[in-house]
Design a protein around this motif. Structure first.
Motif, PDB file in Angstrom:
ATOM      1  N   PHE A  76      19.699  24.769 -22.181  1.00 37.70           N
ATOM      2  CA  PHE A  76      18.519  25.585 -22.466  1.00 37.70           C
ATOM      3  C   PHE A  76      17.314  24.675 -22.612  1.00 37.70           C
ATOM      4  O   PHE A  76      17.438  23.459 -22.584  1.00 37.70           O
ATOM      5  N   TYR A  77      16.148  25.304 -22.743  1.00 34.76           N
ATOM      6  CA  TYR A  77      14.889  24.572 -22.708  1.00 34.76           C
ATOM      7  C   TYR A  77      14.056  24.849 -23.961  1.00 34.76           C
ATOM      8  O   TYR A  77      14.304  25.804 -24.684  1.00 34.76           O
ATOM      9  N   GLN A  78      13.042  24.028 -24.163  1.00 39.13           N
ATOM     10  CA  GLN A  78      12.175  24.162 -25.317  1.00 39.13           C
ATOM     11  C   GLN A  78      11.269  25.391 -25.240  1.00 39.13           C
ATOM     12  O   GLN A  78      11.066  26.070 -26.236  1.00 39.13           O
ATOM     13  N   GLN A 100      13.891  19.546 -14.499  1.00 39.96           N
ATOM     14  CA  GLN A 100      12.821  19.349 -13.522  1.00 39.96           C
ATOM     15  C   GLN A 100      11.778  18.396 -14.101  1.00 39.96           C
ATOM     16  O   GLN A 100      11.035  18.763 -15.008  1.00 39.96           O
ATOM     17  N   THR A 101      11.712  17.207 -13.561  1.00 36.73           N
ATOM     18  CA  THR A 101      10.859  16.150 -14.081  1.00 36.73           C
ATOM     19  C   THR A 101       9.398  16.558 -14.214  1.00 36.73           C
ATOM     20  O   THR A 101       8.768  16.284 -15.226  1.00 36.73           O
ATOM     21  N   ASN A 102       8.847  17.203 -13.231  1.00 33.90           N
ATOM     22  CA  ASN A 102       7.409  17.492 -13.224  1.00 33.90           C
ATOM     23  C   ASN A 102       7.065  18.932 -13.572  1.00 33.90           C
ATOM     24  O   ASN A 102       6.030  19.438 -13.164  1.00 33.90           O
ATOM     25  N   HIS A 103       7.909  19.593 -14.325  1.00 33.70           N
ATOM     26  CA  HIS A 103       7.662  20.988 -14.704  1.00 33.70           C
ATOM     27  C   HIS A 103       7.815  21.116 -16.214  1.00 33.70           C
ATOM     28  O   HIS A 103       8.922  21.040 -16.734  1.00 33.70           O
ATOM     29  N   MET A 104       6.697  21.305 -16.921  1.00 34.67           N
ATOM     30  CA  MET A 104       6.712  21.291 -18.383  1.00 34.67           C
ATOM     31  C   MET A 104       7.732  22.271 -18.987  1.00 34.67           C
ATOM     32  O   MET A 104       8.324  21.983 -20.019  1.00 34.67           O
ATOM     33  N   ASP A 105       7.946  23.405 -18.354  1.00 34.07           N
ATOM     34  CA  ASP A 105       8.886  24.376 -18.918  1.00 34.07           C
ATOM     35  C   ASP A 105      10.340  23.950 -18.773  1.00 34.07           C
ATOM     36  O   ASP A 105      11.197  24.421 -19.506  1.00 34.07           O
ATOM     37  N   TYR A 106      10.624  23.077 -17.816  1.00 29.30           N
ATOM     38  CA  TYR A 106      12.010  22.728 -17.519  1.00 29.30           C
ATOM     39  C   TYR A 106      12.313  21.232 -17.665  1.00 29.30           C
ATOM     40  O   TYR A 106      13.266  20.739 -17.099  1.00 29.30           O
ATOM     41  N   ASN A 107      11.470  20.521 -18.439  1.00 26.53           N
ATOM     42  CA  ASN A 107      11.761  19.096 -18.621  1.00 26.53           C
ATOM     43  C   ASN A 107      11.922  18.688 -20.078  1.00 26.53           C
ATOM     44  O   ASN A 107      11.949  17.509 -20.390  1.00 26.53           O
ATOM     45  N   ASP A 108      12.054  19.635 -20.971  1.00 26.85           N
ATOM     46  CA  ASP A 108      12.564  19.396 -22.315  1.00 26.85           C
ATOM     47  C   ASP A 108      13.821  20.249 -22.392  1.00 26.85           C
ATOM     48  O   ASP A 108      13.760  21.453 -22.623  1.00 26.85           O
ATOM     49  N   MET A 109      14.955  19.605 -22.137  1.00 25.29           N
ATOM     50  CA  MET A 109      16.208  20.314 -21.902  1.00 25.29           C
ATOM     51  C   MET A 109      17.283  19.866 -22.885  1.00 25.29           C
ATOM     52  O   MET A 109      17.391  18.684 -23.206  1.00 25.29           O
ATOM     53  N   TYR A 110      18.064  20.837 -23.323  1.00 21.07           N
ATOM     54  CA  TYR A 110      19.124  20.608 -24.298  1.00 21.07           C
ATOM     55  C   TYR A 110      20.451  21.082 -23.719  1.00 21.07           C
ATOM     56  O   TYR A 110      20.539  22.200 -23.208  1.00 21.07           O
ATOM     57  N   VAL A 111      21.455  20.229 -23.816  1.00 23.03           N
ATOM     58  CA  VAL A 111      22.814  20.597 -23.430  1.00 23.03           C
ATOM     59  C   VAL A 111      23.612  20.627 -24.730  1.00 23.03           C
ATOM     60  O   VAL A 111      23.538  19.686 -25.521  1.00 23.03           O
ATOM     61  N   MET A 112      24.333  21.710 -24.968  1.00 20.57           N
ATOM     62  CA  MET A 112      25.125  21.824 -26.198  1.00 20.57           C
ATOM     63  C   MET A 112      26.511  22.310 -25.821  1.00 20.57           C
ATOM     64  O   MET A 112      26.649  23.280 -25.075  1.00 20.57           O
ATOM     65  N   THR A 123      14.020  14.676 -22.512  1.00 22.07           N
ATOM     66  CA  THR A 123      12.650  15.038 -22.868  1.00 22.07           C
ATOM     67  C   THR A 123      11.696  14.796 -21.704  1.00 22.07           C
ATOM     68  O   THR A 123      12.032  14.133 -20.733  1.00 22.07           O
ATOM     69  N   HIS A 124      10.484  15.302 -21.860  1.00 23.90           N
ATOM     70  CA  HIS A 124       9.440  15.072 -20.859  1.00 23.90           C
ATOM     71  C   HIS A 124       8.758  13.721 -21.050  1.00 23.90           C
ATOM     72  O   HIS A 124       8.012  13.282 -20.196  1.00 23.90           O
ATOM     73  N   GLU A 125       9.030  13.063 -22.158  1.00 21.43           N
ATOM     74  CA  GLU A 125       8.411  11.777 -22.496  1.00 21.43           C
ATOM     75  C   GLU A 125       9.271  10.623 -21.992  1.00 21.43           C
ATOM     76  O   GLU A 125      10.432  10.520 -22.365  1.00 21.43           O
TER      77      GLU A 125
END
Length: 140
Positions: A76-78, A100-112, A123-125
């Motif tokens: 899931f994403y932030q 997705q590296t260059n897409h703010m909605d899909y580059n803070d991602m969590y796997v649980m 993270t996007h950072e």
């Protein structure tokens, strides 16, 4: 014979619930005041970057993720409610993740993992993450 092919199921409504579960599972040792001080509402991964939890970082985090037994896990994403359920996930690798590296909605991602024993965070950072947190079952 069991089919061990990786299965990816889109769950467009799960994001909010998974973010809440992640926070409950991995950040519940912090008070609400402490959570607010690290702006966890902005990014859940601040738990790691502010060193409020024991975690692995960078290559060690990736190695730990790859070594986990992964039958089922969620992604899931932030910022969006899109989420995915991966089944037969033992072969799940970094390249399989919907990041997705260059897409703010899909580059803070969590796997649980399905049992909420570990999480892997990208993270996007570029200076922060990836992170890996594992619940110490002896302290539960």
């Amino acid at each position: 014979m069991k089919n061990n092919q990786l299965i990816k199921i889109h769950k467009p409504e799960w994001g909010d619930r998974l973010r809440a579960r992640w926070r409950e599972r991995f950040a519940s040792h912090l008070s609400m005041k402490e959570q607010n001080e690290i702006s966890i509402d902005d990014f859940l991964w601040h738990l790691c970057s502010f060193e409020m939890v024991t975690c692995l970082e960078k290559a060690e985090a990736i190695d730990a993720f790859l070594q986990q037994s992964k039958d089922k896990c969620t992604v899931f994403y932030q910022f969006v409610d899109d989420a995915y359920l991966f089944e037969n996930a033992s072969s799940l690798s970094i390249n399989d993740l919907p990041y997705q590296t260059n897409h703010m909605d899909y580059n803070d991602m969590y796997v649980m993992d399905w049992n909420e024993k570990w999480t892997f965070v990208m993270t996007h950072e570029t200076d922060y993450g990836p992170y890996f947190i594992q619940i110490d079952e002896t302290n539960e």
